[in-house]
Design an enzyme around this catalytic site. Sequence first.
Site, PDB file in Angstrom:
ATOM      1  N   ARG A 114       0.869  -1.172   0.000  1.00 19.93           N
ATOM      2  CA  ARG A 114       0.000   0.000   0.000  1.00 19.93           C
ATOM      3  C   ARG A 114       0.911   1.229   0.000  1.00 19.93           C
ATOM      4  O   ARG A 114       1.618   1.482   0.980  1.00 19.93           O
ATOM      5  CB  ARG A 114      -0.911   0.008   1.237  1.00 19.93           C
ATOM      6  CG  ARG A 114      -1.830   1.240   1.315  1.00 19.93           C
ATOM      7  CD  ARG A 114      -2.646   1.203   2.597  1.00 19.93           C
ATOM      8  NE  ARG A 114      -3.412   2.419   2.801  1.00 19.93           N
ATOM      9  CZ  ARG A 114      -4.671   2.607   2.427  1.00 19.93           C
ATOM     10  NH1 ARG A 114      -5.313   1.638   1.808  1.00 19.93           N
ATOM     11  NH2 ARG A 114      -5.303   3.743   2.659  1.00 19.93           N
ATOM     12  N   HIS A 141      -7.029   0.911  -6.655  1.00 25.86           N
ATOM     13  CA  HIS A 141      -7.372   0.387  -5.330  1.00 25.86           C
ATOM     14  C   HIS A 141      -8.286  -0.829  -5.543  1.00 25.86           C
ATOM     15  O   HIS A 141      -9.475  -0.795  -5.250  1.00 25.86           O
ATOM     16  CB  HIS A 141      -8.086   1.469  -4.525  1.00 25.86           C
ATOM     17  CG  HIS A 141      -8.106   1.227  -3.046  1.00 25.86           C
ATOM     18  ND1 HIS A 141      -7.638   0.064  -2.463  1.00 25.86           N
ATOM     19  CD2 HIS A 141      -8.542   2.018  -2.018  1.00 25.86           C
ATOM     20  CE1 HIS A 141      -7.796   0.153  -1.151  1.00 25.86           C
ATOM     21  NE2 HIS A 141      -8.326   1.315  -0.862  1.00 25.86           N
ATOM     22  N   GLN A 144     -10.564  -2.404  -2.662  1.00 20.68           N
ATOM     23  CA  GLN A 144     -11.719  -1.564  -2.337  1.00 20.68           C
ATOM     24  C   GLN A 144     -12.826  -1.774  -3.361  1.00 20.68           C
ATOM     25  O   GLN A 144     -13.995  -1.903  -3.004  1.00 20.68           O
ATOM     26  CB  GLN A 144     -11.310  -0.092  -2.310  1.00 20.68           C
ATOM     27  CG  GLN A 144     -12.456   0.871  -2.024  1.00 20.68           C
ATOM     28  CD  GLN A 144     -13.006   0.735  -0.628  1.00 20.68           C
ATOM     29  OE1 GLN A 144     -12.268   0.829   0.349  1.00 20.68           O
ATOM     30  NE2 GLN A 144     -14.310   0.510  -0.498  1.00 20.68           N
ATOM     31  N   ASP A 236     -15.804  10.099  -2.335  1.00 23.20           N
ATOM     32  CA  ASP A 236     -14.552   9.911  -1.613  1.00 23.20           C
ATOM     33  C   ASP A 236     -14.108  11.291  -1.135  1.00 23.20           C
ATOM     34  O   ASP A 236     -14.659  12.313  -1.565  1.00 23.20           O
ATOM     35  CB  ASP A 236     -13.510   9.278  -2.556  1.00 23.20           C
ATOM     36  CG  ASP A 236     -12.271   8.766  -1.824  1.00 23.20           C
ATOM     37  OD1 ASP A 236     -12.221   8.860  -0.578  1.00 23.20           O
ATOM     38  OD2 ASP A 236     -11.350   8.287  -2.498  1.00 23.20           O
ATOM     39  N   CYS A 277     -15.751   4.963   0.492  1.00 23.28           N
ATOM     40  CA  CYS A 277     -14.657   4.044   0.850  1.00 23.28           C
ATOM     41  C   CYS A 277     -14.089   4.320   2.237  1.00 23.28           C
ATOM     42  O   CYS A 277     -13.408   3.451   2.800  1.00 23.28           O
ATOM     43  CB  CYS A 277     -13.551   4.090  -0.199  1.00 23.28           C
ATOM     44  SG  CYS A 277     -12.914   5.745  -0.519  1.00 23.28           S
ATOM     45  N   ARG A 305     -14.637  -5.169   3.113  1.00 25.79           N
ATOM     46  CA  ARG A 305     -13.207  -5.108   2.793  1.00 25.79           C
ATOM     47  C   ARG A 305     -12.512  -6.366   3.308  1.00 25.79           C
ATOM     48  O   ARG A 305     -11.663  -6.954   2.627  1.00 25.79           O
ATOM     49  CB  ARG A 305     -12.550  -3.879   3.446  1.00 25.79           C
ATOM     50  CG  ARG A 305     -12.960  -2.535   2.891  1.00 25.79           C
ATOM     51  CD  ARG A 305     -12.549  -2.343   1.442  1.00 25.79           C
ATOM     52  NE  ARG A 305     -11.147  -2.642   1.192  1.00 25.79           N
ATOM     53  CZ  ARG A 305     -10.110  -1.865   1.537  1.00 25.79           C
ATOM     54  NH1 ARG A 305     -10.316  -0.711   2.161  1.00 25.79           N
ATOM     55  NH2 ARG A 305      -8.863  -2.223   1.241  1.00 25.79           N
TER      56      ARG A 305
END
Length: 317
Positions: A114, A141, A144, A236, A277, A305
């Site tokens: 990440r 991502h 996600q 987001d 998210c 997740r």
Amino acid sequence: MIEAERFDSPFKGRSLLSWVDYTPEEILQILDYAFLVKKQAHAGEVHQRFLGKTIALIFEKRSTRTRSSFETAFGEEGGHPVFMSTADIQLGGKESVKDTARVLGRMFSAIEFRGFKQDHVKQLADYSGVPVINGLTDDFHPTQALADIMTLKENFGTLKGLHLAFCGDGRNNVARSLMLISAKLGIDFTIVSPKALFPPEDIQKICAPFAKESGSKITISDDLAVVKGADCLYTDVWVSMGEESLKEERTKLLSPYQVNKKLMEATGKSSTIFMHCLPAVLGQEVTEEVFESPASKVWDEAENRKHTIKAIMLALI
């Protein structure tokens, strides 16, 4: 019940850098695994499918959901996760990413990364010799996106033909990943954002042939009216990690694209859900009224997740 052996094929040994290299059928198969492991978790079942396995968790960027999901999912299955921040290892500093990959590949069963650069996660996959999972980069991502798709399916029972609308910064990694996975799975995908924040040509060109094949309609507009008919409004944060200096500029640009009660009503559907998210900045990209409403599915999405990440690890490792 699908036993551990069923997770071996056809994914074992592959990496997940984005969903570009996965067919719609493969994505849906991993999604089926996610529904299975969620059912098992809620039933209190204990499995040890990662017994004797290790995973290196490399984090350049802070995380709540990604770190918690990888660590708990791997540990609950009997494996040993090892967290590594950039303060703990030499990645890209004293030691090249390529050399780090070759060391970790000899010590771990898999690697999660990440961070910032997509090239770094690609180098880890190219040189480690073990499955590498992209836990977030500036470009994509993917974990996600799979959790988001799982949440959509839980709420609507189907995916193909749904209309997902992303409101806000159309260039960010979540918007790009949602466009890609929607194009693969036949979900109509809309980005509504100021023109200055439209997604770049590269991701549009990547998605176009997938959308053509699946029947997905991709719309990019600065006109809020395009949310009409949307089954889900998604947003987001306005300022992504690493872009804090742009806060004032972004706030001015994106304020008209806040998800609020009026925008939810503009879909013309009482069944429209809200997704994010997380983490969220209430009062900016979304109002507290929407965030805390019955239409908000953010906590189911956050839980998913973990189940989708466990499913991805089971499939690849």
